[in-house]
Write a protein that holds these residues in place. Structure first.
Motif: not given
Length: 500
Positions: A423-425, A428-432, A455-458
């Motif tokens: 829902e919020d990328m 989500f990325a910060l949690k990963v 990290l950055v998610i694409q």
């Protein structure tokens, strides 16, 4: 219960008794294997060159036989593929397993008449261990499908050549042949997508009870099966389907989506086969880890993964391994591989009996900044958060970004194909990222020290990885997407699939 299922239960009890001997005597069995291998290969070209007749113990062996990879052994294997006998192992191999390496191009892995039966025995015992523990044997009476490579074999200097799964197809026990799908004609098809479609048509009305194959390609089969069945769950197409057998890649990143397709939490058996030997299998649904095959003609060595690229790494046998430590796996086999680096990393989760988990590939890691992040760590970080957030991950890969835009710190770039998006990328990325920091102290230090940014998610388009593998000519079979790269070759290919 049919006759096959009824007979399988006492057979499973016999096999379990045999496996108990293995479980209780692993170190002694490894010593016997070591002595057998050295004695058998003394008069081979390799044995003479490496003074096998002077080897009395493991220390002698380490002095005489260095750690080799395929390229190091290539001049011996080239002689084998030209028909020369007694090179690495007495006589000629029964088969050459054709595989592809990242640096070596096509590789030919010898399989001897001594090593071939071990592949069949281990696969059989994995199923019998399941039957013994659970009492569930009904799958033996129904149809079983093995999504695998073509069984068509060619010949090289009088030696049969093929993919491992295709070679194994010629050794399926007679009592299972009538249960086995797909048919030989369909199994011989080269085009993977046409093959999957043909398998769907052949199996959609059958009583499928066991399905085996690498998770992403089984998922493709499930998706197409569901599509031609009006969107039905697999449990409604195959009501007696109860067991999934897999290997080659970690099942966990695929489990949620696959079980959603199936319609329930399927029993699964993990196996660890390689062209070089059948190394381990899951012998319990209750305990973690794969039981190491210590009496199957393979003498194992282990190098701490963080020492692998040292000039003189520590090199130990089974009796000296430690729990929860990553090791590069080294094989010596009854097919004539010596000091052979398989390229995999494993970790022991038990020493009574000896059980392992596969943690990654020795060359598939990210250490562009000294972090040495491995596959086990990225998979855990992503899937733990995905599970918590109700996110569906189809496939992913990670690469370092060492040349970010001006003013930015370097970072790890994650390319992910989602089934269900977060829902919020950003969150989500910060949690990963935080989960990865907890798994890898070096990565934590680099983030804390402002050497790396989080990290950055694409996010990638639907079917990105299928299209990518198709473009590489590696769709289906035993092929899989590398989870980690230390360069940006895969990342550059995936740029075109990003969701803007």
């Amino acid at each position: 219960m049919g006759i096959k299922a009824a007979l399988s239960k006492p057979f499973a009890a016999i096999v379990n008794s045999q496996l108990n001997v293995l479980r209780k005597n692993a170190v002694q069995l490894q010593q016997k294997t070591f002595e057998y291998l050295i004695q058998q290969a003394q008069d081979t070209s390799f044995g003479k060159t490496h003074h096998f007749n002077e080897i009395r113990n493991y220390d002698d062996f380490k002095k005489n036989v260095p750690v080799y990879d395929y390229e190091d052994l290539r001049h011996y294997i080239d002689r084998v593929t030209q028909g020369e006998e007694d090179v690495l192992w007495p006589g000629k191999p029964a088969y050459l397993a054709k595989t592809s390496g990242t640096t070596s191009g096509v590789k030919y892995i010898p399989i001897s008449k001594e090593s071939m039966p071990q592949h069949i025995k281990a696969a059989r015992n994995a199923l019998l261990s399941y039957i013994y523990e659970t009492g569930n044997a009904d799958f033996v009476d129904g149809k079983m499908i093995f999504l695998q490579g073509s069984p068509v074999l060619t010949e090289k200097a009088g030696i049969a050549v093929g993919r491992l799964s295709g070679i194994v197809a010629h050794h399926v026990p007679a009592y299972l042949q009538k249960n086995r799908l797909p048919s030989y004609e369909i199994n011989c098809m080269d085009d993977w997508e046409q093959k999957v479609d043909a398998i769907v048509e052949e199996t959609k009305h059958e009583d499928m009870r066991l399905i085996s194959g690498i998770p992403p390609w089984c998922q493709m089969y499930f998706d197409r099966l569901s599509a031609v069945s009006g969107g039905k769950k697999i449990k409604d197409i195959f009501p007696n389907f109860k067991l999934y057998v897999h290997g080659g890649v970690n099942f966990e990143p695929y489990r949620a989506r696959m079980e959603e397709s199936i319609g329930f939490a399927i029993d699964a058996i993990e196996t660890y086969p390689a062209s070089e030997g059948f190394i381990a299998f899951q012998d319990s649904q209750k305990e973690k880890g794969l039981l190491l095959m210590v009496d199957s003609g393979i003498f194992y060595e282990f190098i701490p993964a963080d020492e692998f690229f040292n000039d003189e790494p520590t090199r130990i046998s089974l009796k000296d391994v430690e729990l929860d430590k990553n090791y590069a796996l080294i094989l010596n086999t009854s097919a004539g591989l010596w000091g052979y680096s398989l390229g995999d990393t494993v970790k022991f989760v038990s020493k009574n009996p000896y059980k392992i988990v596969v943690t990654g590939r020795i060359k598939h890691y990210i250490s562009a900044f000294g972090e040495h992040v491995i596959g086990e760590e990225v998979e855990h970080a992503l899937m733990s958060v995905a599970h918590e957030e109700g996110v569906d991950v189809i496939e992913f890969t990670v690469a370092p970004q060492v040349s970010p835009k001006k003013g930015q710190l370097p970072y790890h770039e994650w390319f992910i194909e989602f089934g269900k998006q977060p829902e919020d990328m950003t969150t989500f990325a910060l949690k990963v990222d935080q989960a990865l920091q907890k798994k890898n102290i070096y990565y934590f230090d680099l983030i804390e020290g402002n050497i790396l940014q989080p990290l950055v998610i694409q996010s990638l388009k639907k079917d990105t990885f299928i299209n990518y593998m198709r473009a590489q000519g590696k769709l289906g079979g035993q092929n899989k997407v590398p989870r980690l790269s230390n360069d940006r070759k895969i990342a550059e290919e995936l740029e075109a699939y990003k969701i803007k």
